[in-house]
Write a protein that holds these residues in place. Structure first.
Motif, short mmCIF file in Angstrom:
data_model
loop_
_atom_site.label_atom_id
_atom_site.label_comp_id
_atom_site.label_asym_id
_atom_site.label_seq_id
_atom_site.Cartn_x
_atom_site.Cartn_y
_atom_site.Cartn_z
N PHE A 39 0.86 -1.18 0.00
CA PHE A 39 0.00 0.00 0.00
C PHE A 39 0.90 1.23 0.00
CE2 PHE A 39 -2.88 -3.22 1.23
CZ PHE A 39 -4.18 -2.73 1.22
N ILE A 40 0.68 2.14 -0.95
CA ILE A 40 1.55 3.32 -1.07
C ILE A 40 0.69 4.58 -1.10
CG2 ILE A 40 3.33 4.47 -2.42
CD1 ILE A 40 4.28 1.80 -3.39
N PRO A 41 0.51 5.24 0.05
CA PRO A 41 -0.24 6.49 0.06
C PRO A 41 0.46 7.56 -0.77
CG PRO A 41 0.00 5.60 2.28
CD PRO A 41 0.93 4.83 1.39
N ALA A 42 -0.32 8.34 -1.50
CA ALA A 42 0.23 9.38 -2.36
C ALA A 42 0.69 10.57 -1.52
CB ALA A 42 -0.81 9.83 -3.37
N GLY A 43 1.69 11.25 -2.03
CA GLY A 43 2.10 12.52 -1.46
C GLY A 43 1.25 13.61 -2.07
N GLU A 44 1.79 14.29 -3.09
CA GLU A 44 1.03 15.27 -3.86
C GLU A 44 0.36 14.55 -5.02
OE1 GLU A 44 3.16 18.73 -5.12
OE2 GLU A 44 4.43 18.73 -3.34
N GLN A 45 -0.97 14.60 -5.08
CA GLN A 45 -1.71 13.96 -6.17
C GLN A 45 -2.07 15.00 -7.22
OE1 GLN A 45 -4.82 11.52 -4.04
NE2 GLN A 45 -3.94 9.97 -5.37
N ALA A 56 -0.60 14.23 4.56
CA ALA A 56 0.02 12.96 4.20
C ALA A 56 0.41 12.15 5.44
CB ALA A 56 1.24 13.19 3.32
N THR A 57 0.83 12.83 6.51
CA THR A 57 1.21 12.11 7.72
C THR A 57 0.02 11.36 8.31
OG1 THR A 57 0.86 14.18 8.96
CG2 THR A 57 3.13 13.63 8.33
N HIS A 58 -1.16 11.96 8.26
CA HIS A 58 -2.36 11.28 8.75
C HIS A 58 -2.74 10.12 7.84
CE1 HIS A 58 -3.16 13.97 12.02
NE2 HIS A 58 -3.44 15.01 11.26
N ARG A 59 -2.71 10.32 6.55
CA ARG A 59 -3.10 9.26 5.62
C ARG A 59 -2.13 8.07 5.71
NH1 ARG A 59 -2.34 10.65 0.87
NH2 ARG A 59 -1.51 12.77 1.02
N VAL A 80 5.09 9.71 0.02
CA VAL A 80 4.92 10.75 1.03
C VAL A 80 6.23 11.48 1.29
CG1 VAL A 80 4.43 11.13 3.48
CG2 VAL A 80 2.95 9.64 2.13
N THR A 81 7.34 10.75 1.28
CA THR A 81 8.63 11.36 1.58
C THR A 81 9.31 11.96 0.36
OG1 THR A 81 9.73 9.21 1.33
CG2 THR A 81 9.02 9.83 3.54
N ARG A 82 8.84 11.61 -0.85
CA ARG A 82 9.44 12.15 -2.07
C ARG A 82 8.81 13.50 -2.38
NH1 ARG A 82 8.53 8.04 -6.18
NH2 ARG A 82 6.51 9.01 -6.55
N PRO A 83 9.62 14.55 -2.59
CA PRO A 83 9.04 15.87 -2.89
C PRO A 83 8.41 15.89 -4.27
CG PRO A 83 11.44 15.93 -3.11
CD PRO A 83 11.10 14.58 -2.54
N GLY A 84 7.46 16.78 -4.44
CA GLY A 84 6.83 16.96 -5.73
C GLY A 84 5.64 16.04 -5.94
N PRO A 85 5.03 16.12 -7.12
CA PRO A 85 3.85 15.31 -7.43
C PRO A 85 4.17 13.81 -7.39
CG PRO A 85 4.10 17.09 -9.02
CD PRO A 85 5.36 17.05 -8.22
N SER A 86 3.14 13.00 -7.08
CA SER A 86 3.29 11.55 -7.00
C SER A 86 2.93 10.93 -8.35
CB SER A 86 2.38 10.97 -5.90
OG SER A 86 2.76 11.45 -4.64
#
Length: 204
Positions: A39-45, A56-59, A80-86
């Motif tokens: 399971f990989i929650p998105a950072g910036e979608q 993102a920390t909550h998700r 979540v830890t990678r900067p910029g759009p996912s």
């Protein structure tokens, strides 16, 4: 020579994670013979730009709680830890480059998302990196694989459509509305996730 591992990847906002996500992972693992589902929650979608999304920390925390008792499931924070759009293609490239054993990758998505695939970043490259496991959605009809394949050459032979799988009739947006209305959540989100949401007042 050891056979390649078969690893599924399930991405999304997980805002919040719910029973439908867990069912999708179980069905994909059982029907396609996956060794595990990540399971990989998105950072910036970027496809949801302008929409209100929980931090993102909550998700990420909720997704950990959701899968903690699920067999052969794990959570990664790479987006979540990678900067910029996912971008999914970047995530699959990252996973493939860091795999410690031969691995066959499968990206799990809904039929509605497959129809939208030509809009994704570098979809043809994504089709080279992984196979796509397509789950039916209650709110959408069957995907037009021919049309999508015409826009993404090489895709057709990489698509596995699980038409006879149970249809997912729940979405994170519907869960948020139900929570805002005070509807009971038992069986819809894991109890640990419901407690986390209440403690942090995420969906007033």
């Amino acid at each position: 020579m050891r056979a390649a591992k078969r690893i599924g990847v399930l991405g999304g906002s997980f805002d919040p994670p719910h029973a439908g996500h867990l069912m999708i992972a179980r069905e994909a693992r059982a029907r396609v013979g996956l060794d595990a589902v990540l399971f990989i929650p998105a950072g910036e979608q970027w496809l949801k730009e302008g929409q209100a999304v929980a931090a993102a920390t909550h998700r990420l925390a909720m997704t950990h709680l959701a899968v903690q008792r699920q067999e052969a499931c794990a959570v990664l924070d790479v987006e979540v830890t990678r900067p910029g759009p996912s971008y999914t293609v970047d995530t699959l490239t990252h996973l493939a480059e860091r795999a410690d054993a031969p691995t066959e990758w499968f990206f799990i998505l809904g039929a509605d998302a497959l129809d939208d695939l030509p809009r994704w970043s570098r979809p043809q490259e994504l089709a080279r990196l992984c196979s796509l496991i397509v789950m039916p959605r209650a709110a959408s009809g069957p995907s037009d694989v021919s049309a999508v394949s015409a826009a993404v050459p090489g895709l057709r032979e990489r698509v596995i459509i699980l038409e006879d799988a149970p249809r997912v009739d729940i979405s994170s947006s519907s869960v948020r509305r139900m929570m805002a209305d005070g509807a009971p959540m038992r069986g819809i989100v894991p109890d640990a996730v419901a407690r986390y949401i209440a403690a942090h007042r995420l969906y007033p």
